[in-house]
Write a protein that holds these residues in place. Structure first.
Motif, PDB file in Angstrom:
ATOM      1  N   THR A  65     177.160  38.596  -6.199  1.00 48.43           N
ATOM      2  CA  THR A  65     178.613  38.618  -6.000  1.00 48.43           C
ATOM      3  C   THR A  65     179.218  39.067  -4.826  1.00 48.43           C
ATOM      4  OG1 THR A  65     179.166  40.117  -7.640  1.00 48.43           O
ATOM      5  CG2 THR A  65     179.358  37.205  -9.255  1.00 48.43           C
ATOM      6  N   LEU A  66     180.127  38.839  -3.829  1.00 45.71           N
ATOM      7  CA  LEU A  66     180.227  39.643  -3.219  1.00 45.71           C
ATOM      8  C   LEU A  66     181.496  40.371  -3.511  1.00 45.71           C
ATOM      9  CD1 LEU A  66     180.716  37.218  -0.035  1.00 45.71           C
ATOM     10  CD2 LEU A  66     179.126  38.918  -0.895  1.00 45.71           C
ATOM     11  N   PRO A  67     182.114  41.812  -2.901  1.00 42.72           N
ATOM     12  CA  PRO A  67     182.778  42.414  -3.608  1.00 42.72           C
ATOM     13  C   PRO A  67     184.341  41.786  -3.362  1.00 42.72           C
ATOM     14  CG  PRO A  67     182.128  43.340  -1.268  1.00 42.72           C
ATOM     15  CD  PRO A  67     181.398  42.168  -2.113  1.00 42.72           C
ATOM     16  N   PRO A  68     185.299  42.120  -4.265  1.00 39.36           N
ATOM     17  CA  PRO A  68     186.708  41.071  -4.210  1.00 39.36           C
ATOM     18  C   PRO A  68     187.646  41.862  -2.864  1.00 39.36           C
ATOM     19  CG  PRO A  68     186.838  43.158  -5.894  1.00 39.36           C
ATOM     20  CD  PRO A  68     185.375  43.857  -5.479  1.00 39.36           C
ATOM     21  N   ARG A  69     187.260  41.701  -2.241  1.00 41.11           N
ATOM     22  CA  ARG A  69     187.651  41.468  -0.317  1.00 41.11           C
ATOM     23  C   ARG A  69     187.883  39.989   0.163  1.00 41.11           C
ATOM     24  NH1 ARG A  69     186.751  45.191   3.000  1.00 41.11           N
ATOM     25  NH2 ARG A  69     186.760  47.339   1.060  1.00 41.11           N
ATOM     26  N   PRO A  70     188.888  40.271   1.183  1.00 45.57           N
ATOM     27  CA  PRO A  70     187.869  39.193   2.339  1.00 45.57           C
ATOM     28  C   PRO A  70     187.163  38.319   3.052  1.00 45.57           C
ATOM     29  CG  PRO A  70     190.562  39.953   3.038  1.00 45.57           C
ATOM     30  CD  PRO A  70     190.200  40.839   2.187  1.00 45.57           C
ATOM     31  N   VAL A  71     187.054  37.449   3.418  1.00 42.75           N
ATOM     32  CA  VAL A  71     185.650  37.644   4.034  1.00 42.75           C
ATOM     33  C   VAL A  71     185.616  36.461   4.946  1.00 42.75           C
ATOM     34  CG1 VAL A  71     183.220  35.905   3.231  1.00 42.75           C
ATOM     35  CG2 VAL A  71     183.913  37.215   1.559  1.00 42.75           C
ATOM     36  N   ARG A  72     184.745  36.458   5.903  1.00 44.62           N
ATOM     37  CA  ARG A  72     184.407  36.047   7.087  1.00 44.62           C
ATOM     38  C   ARG A  72     182.928  35.458   7.439  1.00 44.62           C
ATOM     39  NH1 ARG A  72     189.529  36.449   6.535  1.00 44.62           N
ATOM     40  NH2 ARG A  72     191.000  37.118   7.989  1.00 44.62           N
ATOM     41  N   GLN A 214     174.584  42.623  -0.592  1.00 43.43           N
ATOM     42  CA  GLN A 214     174.113  44.382  -0.314  1.00 43.43           C
ATOM     43  C   GLN A 214     174.785  44.907   0.316  1.00 43.43           C
ATOM     44  OE1 GLN A 214     172.052  41.634  -0.674  1.00 43.43           O
ATOM     45  NE2 GLN A 214     171.097  41.401  -2.490  1.00 43.43           N
ATOM     46  N   SER A 215     175.157  44.631   1.661  1.00 42.58           N
ATOM     47  CA  SER A 215     175.606  45.630   2.922  1.00 42.58           C
ATOM     48  C   SER A 215     177.599  45.771   2.101  1.00 42.58           C
ATOM     49  CB  SER A 215     175.853  45.009   3.926  1.00 42.58           C
ATOM     50  OG  SER A 215     176.241  43.381   4.259  1.00 42.58           O
ATOM     51  N   GLY A 216     177.643  44.264   1.601  1.00 41.51           N
ATOM     52  CA  GLY A 216     179.610  44.633   1.328  1.00 41.51           C
ATOM     53  C   GLY A 216     179.046  45.239   0.321  1.00 41.51           C
ATOM     54  N   TRP A 217     178.320  45.496  -0.851  1.00 47.18           N
ATOM     55  CA  TRP A 217     179.207  46.440  -1.802  1.00 47.18           C
ATOM     56  C   TRP A 217     178.546  48.171  -1.324  1.00 47.18           C
ATOM     57  CZ3 TRP A 217     181.678  45.518  -5.972  1.00 47.18           C
ATOM     58  CH2 TRP A 217     181.491  45.001  -6.407  1.00 47.18           C
ATOM     59  N   GLY A 218     177.612  48.290  -0.242  1.00 40.42           N
ATOM     60  CA  GLY A 218     177.798  49.373   0.371  1.00 40.42           C
ATOM     61  C   GLY A 218     178.997  50.097   1.089  1.00 40.42           C
ATOM     62  N   TRP A 219     180.063  48.903   1.630  1.00 43.66           N
ATOM     63  CA  TRP A 219     181.336  48.886   2.508  1.00 43.66           C
ATOM     64  C   TRP A 219     182.338  49.174   1.152  1.00 43.66           C
ATOM     65  CZ3 TRP A 219     181.516  50.599   7.396  1.00 43.66           C
ATOM     66  CH2 TRP A 219     180.605  49.432   7.882  1.00 43.66           C
ATOM     67  N   GLN A 220     182.584  48.368   0.411  1.00 41.05           N
ATOM     68  CA  GLN A 220     183.546  48.611  -0.371  1.00 41.05           C
ATOM     69  C   GLN A 220     182.719  49.646  -1.893  1.00 41.05           C
ATOM     70  OE1 GLN A 220     184.835  46.398  -1.522  1.00 41.05           O
ATOM     71  NE2 GLN A 220     186.103  46.891  -3.581  1.00 41.05           N
ATOM     72  N   ARG A 221     181.609  50.343  -2.083  1.00 39.81           N
ATOM     73  CA  ARG A 221     181.571  51.785  -2.396  1.00 39.81           C
ATOM     74  C   ARG A 221     181.825  52.815  -1.604  1.00 39.81           C
ATOM     75  NH1 ARG A 221     179.300  50.753  -7.329  1.00 39.81           N
ATOM     76  NH2 ARG A 221     179.885  48.999  -8.294  1.00 39.81           N
ATOM     77  N   SER A 222     181.423  52.424  -0.303  1.00 36.90           N
ATOM     78  CA  SER A 222     181.763  53.763   0.198  1.00 36.90           C
ATOM     79  C   SER A 222     183.894  54.016   1.011  1.00 36.90           C
ATOM     80  CB  SER A 222     181.002  53.840   1.909  1.00 36.90           C
ATOM     81  OG  SER A 222     182.193  52.860   2.431  1.00 36.90           O
ATOM     82  N   PRO A 230     188.841  42.368   6.397  1.00 40.03           N
ATOM     83  CA  PRO A 230     187.406  41.441   5.590  1.00 40.03           C
ATOM     84  C   PRO A 230     186.388  41.879   6.052  1.00 40.03           C
ATOM     85  CG  PRO A 230     188.968  40.950   7.719  1.00 40.03           C
ATOM     86  CD  PRO A 230     189.017  42.158   7.250  1.00 40.03           C
ATOM     87  N   LEU A 231     184.781  41.512   4.959  1.00 43.32           N
ATOM     88  CA  LEU A 231     183.613  41.892   4.961  1.00 43.32           C
ATOM     89  C   LEU A 231     183.211  40.127   6.341  1.00 43.32           C
ATOM     90  CD1 LEU A 231     182.359  42.079   1.665  1.00 43.32           C
ATOM     91  CD2 LEU A 231     182.442  43.927   3.524  1.00 43.32           C
ATOM     92  N   VAL A 332     186.872  38.299  13.306  1.00 38.08           N
ATOM     93  CA  VAL A 332     185.161  37.822  12.612  1.00 38.08           C
ATOM     94  C   VAL A 332     185.355  39.195  11.364  1.00 38.08           C
ATOM     95  CG1 VAL A 332     184.548  36.839  14.029  1.00 38.08           C
ATOM     96  CG2 VAL A 332     184.567  40.009  14.365  1.00 38.08           C
ATOM     97  N   GLY A 333     186.204  39.852  11.288  1.00 37.22           N
ATOM     98  CA  GLY A 333     185.920  40.781  10.675  1.00 37.22           C
ATOM     99  C   GLY A 333     184.454  42.142  10.538  1.00 37.22           C
ATOM    100  N   GLU A 334     183.948  43.180  10.019  1.00 31.55           N
ATOM    101  CA  GLU A 334     183.103  44.054  10.553  1.00 31.55           C
ATOM    102  C   GLU A 334     181.849  43.766   9.527  1.00 31.55           C
ATOM    103  OE1 GLU A 334     181.360  47.203  11.046  1.00 31.55           O
ATOM    104  OE2 GLU A 334     183.992  47.520  10.435  1.00 31.55           O
ATOM    105  N   THR A 335     181.632  43.982  11.403  1.00 32.76           N
ATOM    106  CA  THR A 335     180.164  42.823  12.011  1.00 32.76           C
ATOM    107  C   THR A 335     179.338  44.114  12.151  1.00 32.76           C
ATOM    108  OG1 THR A 335     180.598  42.481  14.350  1.00 32.76           O
ATOM    109  CG2 THR A 335     180.905  40.927  11.811  1.00 32.76           C
ATOM    110  N   PHE A 336     179.792  45.580  12.258  1.00 30.51           N
ATOM    111  CA  PHE A 336     178.686  46.845  12.404  1.00 30.51           C
ATOM    112  C   PHE A 336     177.985  46.872  13.542  1.00 30.51           C
ATOM    113  CE2 PHE A 336     175.741  49.770   9.956  1.00 30.51           C
ATOM    114  CZ  PHE A 336     176.702  50.574   9.970  1.00 30.51           C
ATOM    115  N   SER A 337     177.159  46.394  13.701  1.00 33.80           N
ATOM    116  CA  SER A 337     175.722  46.638  14.431  1.00 33.80           C
ATOM    117  C   SER A 337     175.896  45.307  15.696  1.00 33.80           C
ATOM    118  CB  SER A 337     174.522  46.606  14.036  1.00 33.80           C
ATOM    119  OG  SER A 337     174.079  45.678  13.338  1.00 33.80           O
TER     120      SER A 337
END
Length: 391
Positions: A65-72, A214-222, A230-231, A332-337
């Motif tokens: 499951t994804l963390p509770p935040r907006p998603v793109r 996996q990456s979504g919860w990494g952003w959430q917990r950090s 949004p992710l 587009v939200g957080e797309t990191f690399s």
């Protein structure tokens, strides 16, 4: 042995090779806005609205499951039609997005890409989901060696770059640069150095980031992202070559990458380091701050980093002030690399649609929480004029 004391010691700038201008001759993007760079700029212009992804449009997260935040999310794609069925079954989402973006860039290239062309892929760590799930299976299986070996290649950081080269018959330089937020800048810097050293004449530079739990919860917990930010996910690819080569081949130049500078700063010095990086890039590109007509920030939505980035831009540009932003992250939200390649693809499309002022330049910036900073200086095509409404 005698020493010539009259000659001053060489500085780092004296030792630096002459700058090489990379011409962007093709660009393509996949994003939550849709397929193609035009869809991305339509969202940026406000002609098309972008909202949270519908549940039916989200990829399968394998029971997570994804963390509770907006998603793109990138809209569902018919991968078998776009890429063919052969060898597709075991490829992860990161590699599929990269393959489609690269295929689109190669298809729109105004010429023939020779087999000697290469690939430079910017990434953070490859597919976080693939690595995490494969590691989990080694713990869940009765014996670790019962894990499906066909899934292992997805855990390797250079999987996407290798697949792009194999499927398109590109036998030249093949590199994956792990730089996180700065991956796109570092990939273009790598490409420029490869061209300068005669290792390649034409390169496909790309970046891809998939949406995953996996990456979504990494952003959430950090806590690094604002709670309402949004992710996202996306991929972009650009064909680059020396400007002289593009002109000799009669290929239209969409943009020119003049500088790709990177640096590092200890805690508390990020603003000064990024501002210095921008000044150095502008000076080496012979671009005045007043010629910078747009900026593409890379830290929007990141807690604290976004403010530091804006301060650095204001400090570097000085009296010229902060020009309008081409901010793909808002769309587009957080797309990191993948952020920097998406920014450059959006900028190229913006210039293609409206034209560029003579001498117009743009800044693309990035900074990471680890202290890394970087920027690109990009000019519009020299033969491109501002388009006016005939009415």
């Amino acid at each position: 042995m005698s020493t010539d004391t009259a000659r001053p010691p060489l500085s780092a700038d004296d030792l630096a090779p002459a700058p090489t201008t990379l011409a962007v001759t093709s660009a393509a993007a996949l994003s939550p806005a849709g397929v193609g760079s035009a869809a991305l700029t339509a969202v940026l212009d406000g002609t098309v609205s972008a909202g949270p992804a519908a549940a039916e449009d989200l990829p399968d997260f394998g029971g997570e499951t994804l963390p509770p935040r907006p998603v793109r999310a990138v809209p569902p794609l018919a991968y078998e039609e776009l890429l063919g069925r052969k060898g597709l079954r075991n490829l992860d989402r990161t590699t599929r997005l990269a393959l489609v973006a690269c295929d689109m860039a190669l298809a729109s290239y105004p010429g023939t890409v020779s087999p000697g062309a290469g690939v430079v892929m910017g990434t953070a760590t490859g597919s976080v989901r693939s690595s995490g799930e494969y590691s989990l299976r080694t713990l869940q299986a009765d014996r670790p060696y019962l894990v499906n070996p066909s899934l292992f290649p997805n855990t390797v950081m250079n999987c996407a770059a290798g697949q792009v080269a194999i499927r398109n018959g590109l036998h030249g330089v093949n590199a994956t640069v792990a730089g996180g937020a700065l991956a796109g800048i570092q990939a273009l810097r790598y490409a420029r150095n490869a061209v300068r050293q005669g290792q390649a004449a034409c390169l496909l530079v790309a970046g891809a980031e998939e949406l995953s739990a996996q990456s979504g919860w990494g952003w959430q917990r950090s806590g690094a992202l604002r709670p309402d930010f949004p992710l996202g996910e996306g991929a972009a690819a650009l064909v680059v070559e020396p400007e002289e080569r593009a002109r000799a081949g009669g290929r239209p130049i969409l943009a020119r990458v003049l500088a790709a500078e990177v640096g590092f700063a200890p805690r508390g010095r990020l603003t000064a380091a990024l501002a210095g990086c921008i000044r150095r890039a502008l000076e080496r590109s012979a671009v005045a701050p007043a010629d910078v007509r747009s900026v593409a920030p890379g830290a929007t939505g990141q807690v604290g980093a976004d403010r530091l980035e804006l301060r650095a831009l204001r400090a570097a540009l000085g009296a010229s002030g902060l020009p309008p932003a081409v901010d793909v992250r808002q769309a587009v939200g957080e797309t990191f690399s993948a952020t920097v390649p998406l920014q450059l693809a959006a900028l190229v499309e913006t210039w293609r649609q409206r034209g560029a002022h003579p001498g117009e330049a743009a800044l693309i910036t990035a900074l990471g929480h680890d202290g890394s900073v970087g920027c690109l200086v990009v000019r519009g095509p020299a033969d491109c004029a501002v388009r006016t409404d005939p009415r």
